[in-house]
Scaffold this motif. Sequence first.
Motif, PDB file in Angstrom:
ATOM      1  N   GLU A 103       0.803  -1.222   0.000  1.00  0.00           N
ATOM      2  CA  GLU A 103       0.000   0.000   0.000  1.00  0.00           C
ATOM      3  C   GLU A 103       0.837   1.273   0.000  1.00  0.00           C
ATOM      4  O   GLU A 103       0.300   2.365  -0.176  1.00  0.00           O
ATOM      5  CB  GLU A 103      -0.951   0.010   1.191  1.00  0.00           C
ATOM      6  CG  GLU A 103      -0.278  -0.043   2.545  1.00  0.00           C
ATOM      7  CD  GLU A 103      -1.298  -0.108   3.671  1.00  0.00           C
ATOM      8  OE1 GLU A 103      -2.308   0.622   3.618  1.00  0.00           O
ATOM      9  OE2 GLU A 103      -1.079  -0.896   4.609  1.00  0.00           O
ATOM     10  N   GLN A 109      -0.995   1.862  -5.395  1.00  0.00           N
ATOM     11  CA  GLN A 109      -2.047   2.800  -5.017  1.00  0.00           C
ATOM     12  C   GLN A 109      -2.860   3.222  -6.233  1.00  0.00           C
ATOM     13  O   GLN A 109      -4.096   3.295  -6.186  1.00  0.00           O
ATOM     14  CB  GLN A 109      -1.433   4.037  -4.351  1.00  0.00           C
ATOM     15  CG  GLN A 109      -0.767   3.775  -3.013  1.00  0.00           C
ATOM     16  CD  GLN A 109      -0.072   5.009  -2.463  1.00  0.00           C
ATOM     17  OE1 GLN A 109      -0.082   6.076  -3.085  1.00  0.00           O
ATOM     18  NE2 GLN A 109       0.547   4.877  -1.301  1.00  0.00           N
ATOM     19  N   ASN A 142     -10.062  -0.679   4.464  1.00  0.00           N
ATOM     20  CA  ASN A 142      -8.731  -0.698   3.855  1.00  0.00           C
ATOM     21  C   ASN A 142      -8.549  -1.987   3.051  1.00  0.00           C
ATOM     22  O   ASN A 142      -8.235  -3.044   3.624  1.00  0.00           O
ATOM     23  CB  ASN A 142      -7.662  -0.589   4.934  1.00  0.00           C
ATOM     24  CG  ASN A 142      -6.257  -0.466   4.350  1.00  0.00           C
ATOM     25  OD1 ASN A 142      -6.076  -0.437   3.134  1.00  0.00           O
ATOM     26  ND2 ASN A 142      -5.264  -0.396   5.214  1.00  0.00           N
ATOM     27  N   SER A 144      -6.219  -3.135   1.369  1.00  0.00           N
ATOM     28  CA  SER A 144      -4.887  -3.734   1.404  1.00  0.00           C
ATOM     29  C   SER A 144      -4.826  -4.920   2.358  1.00  0.00           C
ATOM     30  O   SER A 144      -4.053  -5.861   2.155  1.00  0.00           O
ATOM     31  CB  SER A 144      -3.837  -2.696   1.795  1.00  0.00           C
ATOM     32  OG  SER A 144      -4.029  -2.240   3.121  1.00  0.00           O
TER      33      SER A 144
END
Length: 287
Positions: A103, A109, A142, A144
Amino acid sequence: MLFSFTFEYSMPATWNGLTNVDEDEIYWRQKGDNEELEWSHYAKSQLAQCFTNAMVGPRSWIGGLFNRSTNRRNDKYVDYPYSPLQVQRLQRLQERLQVPFDETRPDHQESLRSLWYAAFPNVVLTALISEQWKDMGWQGHNPSTDFRGCGFVSLENLLFFARTHPKSFHRLLFKEGGKRATWEYPFAVAGINVTFMLIQMLDLYSVKPRCLPGVNFVKLLGEDEEAFDVLYCIAFEMMDAQWLAMHASYMEFNEVLRVTRTQLERELSLEDVHRIRDLPAYNLLYQ
């Protein structure tokens, strides 16, 4: 609760795998060993834990599952005479599998941001860590954390699906078509599980595949370097079609994935499949 649309949906007449689920299972289970049953029982317990904990767990857990399940492997396939091009493309694919999602990397990203806008082109993403991600079927704010198991390739697969077959991608994302369950599978983390299933099924963590579907896949890879990404799109569509045919709900996801794998293995073992487009289930994809 996720999306719960109810639209009329009919399967293409050229693919009748859904009507032969029981025959397919008998076909594979009569191959002479109990490895498929061992995989089924082990996967059910492990993937149930996966599904409630970002579905795919840490990379070390995945390595353990690969080592414990065998997919009817046979050492006679190790010395299969691949062409230099097939070997080269297999190695490139295996290198992709080793890239973890990071990340902090700008390119990772950007890929994640691109996935959002491919899914919701008219909705501004406020941040890479945001509650908005739950609308795509991630476990939390999130994404990730959900990539820990399969790494960056699982994001590449989703992004390829969105860009190459946007109609199919959005139909599955928004659960458009068929009689849907009250509790639907979460789209994004289901996609990660499809990536995981393909890697294991094709024996891609071995130097060379030791199973017939894996060997035949490498042949397809020689014809099309994007064969793995295309196969991912096909497998995702197959999984959703089986989900509808089985009238499945959230807790039955593991069984749906297992049946999907059985059908896909069978198609990859057909003698008249020379290109990825020759797979009968390719017709499920919306262009």
